[in-house]
Write a protein that holds these residues in place. Structure first.
Motif, short mmCIF file in Angstrom:
data_model
loop_
_atom_site.label_atom_id
_atom_site.label_comp_id
_atom_site.label_asym_id
_atom_site.label_seq_id
_atom_site.Cartn_x
_atom_site.Cartn_y
_atom_site.Cartn_z
N ARG A 1 8.79 6.34 -3.89
CA ARG A 1 7.95 5.70 -2.89
C ARG A 1 8.64 4.49 -2.28
O ARG A 1 8.61 4.28 -1.07
N GLU A 2 9.28 3.67 -3.10
CA GLU A 2 10.01 2.52 -2.57
C GLU A 2 11.16 2.98 -1.68
O GLU A 2 11.40 2.40 -0.62
N PHE B 1 0.83 -1.20 0.00
CA PHE B 1 0.00 0.00 0.00
C PHE B 1 0.86 1.25 0.00
O PHE B 1 0.58 2.22 -0.70
N SER B 2 1.94 1.23 0.79
CA SER B 2 2.85 2.38 0.83
C SER B 2 3.45 2.63 -0.55
O SER B 2 3.55 3.77 -1.01
N ARG B 3 3.84 1.56 -1.24
CA ARG B 3 4.46 1.71 -2.55
C ARG B 3 3.47 2.20 -3.61
O ARG B 3 3.87 2.76 -4.62
N ILE C 1 -1.64 2.89 -10.67
CA ILE C 1 -0.53 2.78 -9.72
C ILE C 1 0.77 2.70 -10.49
O ILE C 1 0.94 1.86 -11.37
N ASN C 2 1.72 3.57 -10.16
CA ASN C 2 2.99 3.63 -10.90
C ASN C 2 3.89 2.43 -10.62
O ASN C 2 4.54 1.91 -11.53
N ASP C 3 3.96 2.03 -9.37
CA ASP C 3 4.86 0.93 -8.99
C ASP C 3 4.31 -0.38 -9.56
O ASP C 3 3.22 -0.83 -9.19
N SER C 4 5.05 -1.01 -10.43
CA SER C 4 4.56 -2.20 -11.14
C SER C 4 4.32 -3.37 -10.19
O SER C 4 3.35 -4.12 -10.35
N LEU C 5 5.19 -3.53 -9.17
CA LEU C 5 5.01 -4.62 -8.23
C LEU C 5 3.74 -4.43 -7.42
O LEU C 5 2.96 -5.38 -7.22
N ALA C 6 3.52 -3.20 -6.94
CA ALA C 6 2.31 -2.90 -6.18
C ALA C 6 1.07 -3.03 -7.05
O ALA C 6 0.03 -3.55 -6.60
N ARG C 7 1.15 -2.59 -8.28
CA ARG C 7 0.01 -2.68 -9.19
C ARG C 7 -0.42 -4.13 -9.40
O ARG C 7 -1.61 -4.46 -9.34
#
Length: 348
Positions: A179-180, A165-167, A265-271
């Motif tokens: 963010r990471e 969620f933070s990422r 969501i920009n972060d691919s892992l979080a997405r």
């Protein structure tokens, strides 16, 4: 991020950062000062008396306080700093210690002896760090988000729900991958009082609590609210009427809208994590159960340690609301402004 479950405030961050950078606003002056080699941006609202410094959280910058700052200038000098790595300030380290030390250097650069620090969401870590490590420089601290959360326990979460969620949340005008970096830099921080009940903080403090005597959302799981999980129905219903409430209701009821938001969501892992979670009710239940069995009791324990550490120096104000959002300063300042003014007047 810090060792709190920054529930409502992470959700608000995920809703988008609404910066309003009006350089010609007559209620403040936008300024820069060099602090330890970094150009540091801040807003000067004027006023006289004990200095007050407003701290923003991850998705914002000093301008988030553009309407709130003028409300405090009658008896205080009021400033809002844009922290290193955000908005118009130069990039620095994101750790709690670095950010706290930078604020003290900022105070030194402005030749301020002592100041009251006000903040919400993640920067409540900085407030506690300053109160524990620089009590001689801090006149008082005001926790807009209420009590502490579960220090440390989120990092051991096998589901990595808080990390993901933070990422997923935006950062104030910063680079895509910051963010990471923020999450990693802040995850190791724990206040001294979390490790020892003998630590006492002798700095006047004000914190807002909800009708239940807590923050009101301790049983909420931010990532489950965001994907519209039915497990968070009761929690979502207690959000105060607002654009955020409308957004969350739509996330729960409109699958196409939810998919659109997740794909943004920009972060691919979080997405990818969010896409999987939204479709997997079994995983939702496992995350919820882990939260209730581990994070929830740790949150209550951390809050009790927080209250014990401040002791008689802490003033708790119970608001007639089901949840402390932390953004009352922006959306409903009438709920908190008189309590803050009274607290500040008692410091004079």
């Amino acid at each position: 991020m810090k060792k709190q479950t920054i529930f409502l405030l992470l959700i608000i961050s995920s809703f988008g950062n609404c910066f309003s950078q009006n350089e010609n606003d007559n209620s403040f002056k936008s300024k820069f000062i060099e602090v330890n080699g970094l150009q540091t941006h801040y807003l000067d609202f004027g006023g006289e008396g004990i200095p007050v410094i407003l701290l923003h959280s991850e998705a914002w910058d000093a301008y988030t306080y553009k309407d709130f700052g003028p409300l405090l200038t009658q008896n205080n000098k009021v400033l809002a700093i844009t922290r290193p790595g955000y908005g118009k300030s130069d990039k620095g380290n994101y750790s709690v210690q670095y950010q706290g030390d930078h604020l003290i250097a900022f105070i030194n650069a402005l030749k301020i002896d002592k100041a009251v620090i006000i903040g919400n969401s993640s920067v409540t870590s900085e407030l506690t760090y300053l109160a524990e490590n620089y009590p001689q420089r801090i006149s008082g601290v005001i926790y807009l988000s209420g009590l502490a959360g579960a220090w440390g326990v989120n990092n051991s979460d096998p589901y990595k729900a808080d990390e993901m969620f933070s990422r997923s949340s935006p950062v104030a005008n910063s680079e895509k991958n910051d963010r990471e970096a923020i999450t990693k830099a802040r995850e190791s921080y724990q206040p001294k009082h979390a490790k020892s009940d003998s630590i006492k903080i002798e700095v006047p403090a004000l914190a807002f609590i909800a009708q239940n005597g807590r923050q009101g959302h301790e049983k909420g799981v931010a990532i489950l609210v965001f994907v519209g999980s039915k497990l968070m129905e009761d929690v979502r219903q207690t959000f105060p009427p607002s654009a955020l409430k409308t957004h969350l209701d739509r996330m729960a009821s409109d699958s196409l809208y939810r998919l659109e938001q997740i794909n943004n969501i920009n972060d691919s892992l979080a997405r990818e994590y969010f896409l999987n979670l939204a479709a997997d009710t079994i995983l939702q239940r496992e995350i919820y159960d882990y939260h209730m069995e581990n994070i929830y009791p740790s949150t209550i324990e951390s809050q009790n340690k927080f209250i014990n550490a401040f002791g008689d120096y802490l003033k708790l104000v119970k608001l007639d609301v089901p949840q402390i959002v932390g953004y009352e300063y922006r959306d409903n300042p009438e709920l908190i402004i008189n309590y803050i003014k009274k607290f500040l007047d008692q410091l004079h």
